[in-house]
Write an enzyme that holds these catalytic residues in place. Structure first.
Site, PDB file in Angstrom:
ATOM      1  CB  ALA A   8       6.869  62.695  -0.896  1.00 53.59           C
ATOM      2  CB  SER A  10       6.218  61.843  -9.008  1.00 56.85           C
ATOM      3  OG  SER A  10       7.203  62.852  -8.872  1.00 56.85           O
ATOM      4  CG  ASP A  18      13.642  55.858  -8.466  1.00 55.05           C
ATOM      5  OD1 ASP A  18      13.797  55.272  -7.385  1.00 55.05           O
ATOM      6  OD2 ASP A  18      14.064  57.003  -8.694  1.00 55.05           O
TER       7      ASP A  18
END
Length: 384
Positions: free
Chosen positions: A125, A129, A174
């Protein structure tokens, strides 16, 4: 519900004892700054209230036993084995990459251990993760080995693991956002330092994520191709990184034949102008001007769509539909693109019923419904 109690209960059931260390690391929304990080630019992100949790207990026999609540199978190997894995065990490459990176940063790695990862982050998405499992793993590994490096070292180490072990040429976005997240704030990163800061998020701002579950079959290769194109554009421009070029310079000069390379010029134009949009968004956020922030978000998507060409028809449809709705300030793809998710910045009046209307319109065109996630900001990675 993912959390410390379900994780520890599951750990006892699988490994027959309680964990010694537990850490959580949040997923992140790329708020604005698409593909600017590895180009030395600036980026804004938000750590969210969905996370990866990792539990660990040390062993004395030199075995490492990895388990995930999503895999259902234990991957066992000796501490001396750091080979990259494939197939169903491929997820273990993220913690393995962190273990492999620790000595390169002059940090000790734990030898044997039992390990369990759990997550309520949707896969694919664009919520990263992968960085979350790297950071949560890094925290328990460091704690188990008696190490306590600065947070900057942890996020840099985890990025190194993703770049050099997993093999994804990502920037610091990230790991930086997951590592430095703060509730009710966005994380600002100047990627050349890297330098980390936080920017208050004005009250009344809400994030809605629409996950299309689409993924370009060549997504990994396309990401690497964009990375190569940006590096080549910088070389032709005579700079180290695209962040060294201003929008005015790019518009006014002929740079060693770059305009003849149309695709490279488009990639450069996106990155250079996107960095300027990030900086403008910081100013608008500090002024509490959410309509201007939303305008910048939508402009970012159009640039991704037309210049960087990492959008898809599904993502474009969602942005078009969302930006025509009341209570939506702006919308854009979030993450690497080539599929994945769209983020909408809304006010508090935007609700689940309105989100379902957007999803239904999408379903009529594409035959499936996107998953909907209403996300809030949350604190960064931590040992709990």
């Amino acid at each position: 519900m993912t959390g410390i109690r379900p994780l520890t209960d599951n750990f006892r059931e699988i490994h027959g004892r309680a964990p010694e260390f537990v850490a959580r690391a949040p997923g992140r929304i790329e708020f604005i700054g698409n593909h600017t990080d590895y180009n030395g630019g600036t980026v804004l992100g938000a750590s969210i209230d969905r996370a990866v949790w990792v539990a660990l207990a040390r062993r004395t026999d030199g075995l490492r036993r990895f388990r995930s609540d999503r895999s259902g199978e234990t991957v066992e190997q000796p501490a001396t084995d750091l080979r990259k894995l494939s197939g169903g065990a491929g997820w273990v490459n993220y913690p393995l990459g962190v273990l492999a990176a620790l000595p390169e940063f002059k940090l000790r790695a734990p030898a044997g251990f039992d390990y369990l990862a759990s997550s309520d982050l949707p896969i694919g998405a664009g919520l990263s993760s992968s960085a979350a499992i790297e950071l949560a793993s890094g925290l328990v590994f460091l704690r188990a080995a008696g190490e306590d490096p600065p947070r900057e070292t942890l996020v840099t180490l985890c990025r190194h693991a993703e770049n050099h072990f997993v093999g994804v040429p990502s920037g610091i976005l990230d790991q930086g956002v997951s590592g430095f997240g703060l509730k009710d704030h966005l994380v600002f990163i100047d990627c050349r330092g890297p330098r980390f800061d936080t920017v208050p998020l004005p009250a009344g701002a809400h994030f809605w994520i629409f996950n299309t579950h689409t993924k370009h079959a060549l997504v990994d290769g396309l990401y690497a191709e964009r990375h190569r194109e940006c590096m080549e554009a910088a070389r032709l421009l005579g700079v180290n990184l695209l962040a060294d070029v201003t929008p005015a310079e790019l518009a006014s000069k002929t740079w060693h034949g770059l305009p003849a390379r149309a695709s490279l010029l488009k990639r450069a134009k996106h990155v250079v102008e996107e960095i300027a949009r990030v900086d403008a968004a910081v100013i608008a956020l500090r002024a509490g001007d959410l309509p201007e922030v939303g305008r910048l978000l939508t402009a970012s998507h159009r640039s991704s769509q037309l210049l960087f060409e990492n959008s898809t028809p599904e993502l474009d449809f969602l942005v078009d539909t969302l930006t025509s709705q009341p209570h939506v300030f702006g919308a854009r793809l979030t993450g690497g693109g080539f599929g994945g998710a769209v983020m909408a910045l809304t006010d508090g009046a935007f609700d689940k019923a309105q989100a379902d209307t957007v999803a239904a319109a999408y379903g009529k065109i594409f035959g499936t419904l996107p998953d909907i996630l209403h996300a809030l900001t949350a604190g960064g990675a931590e040992v709990v």
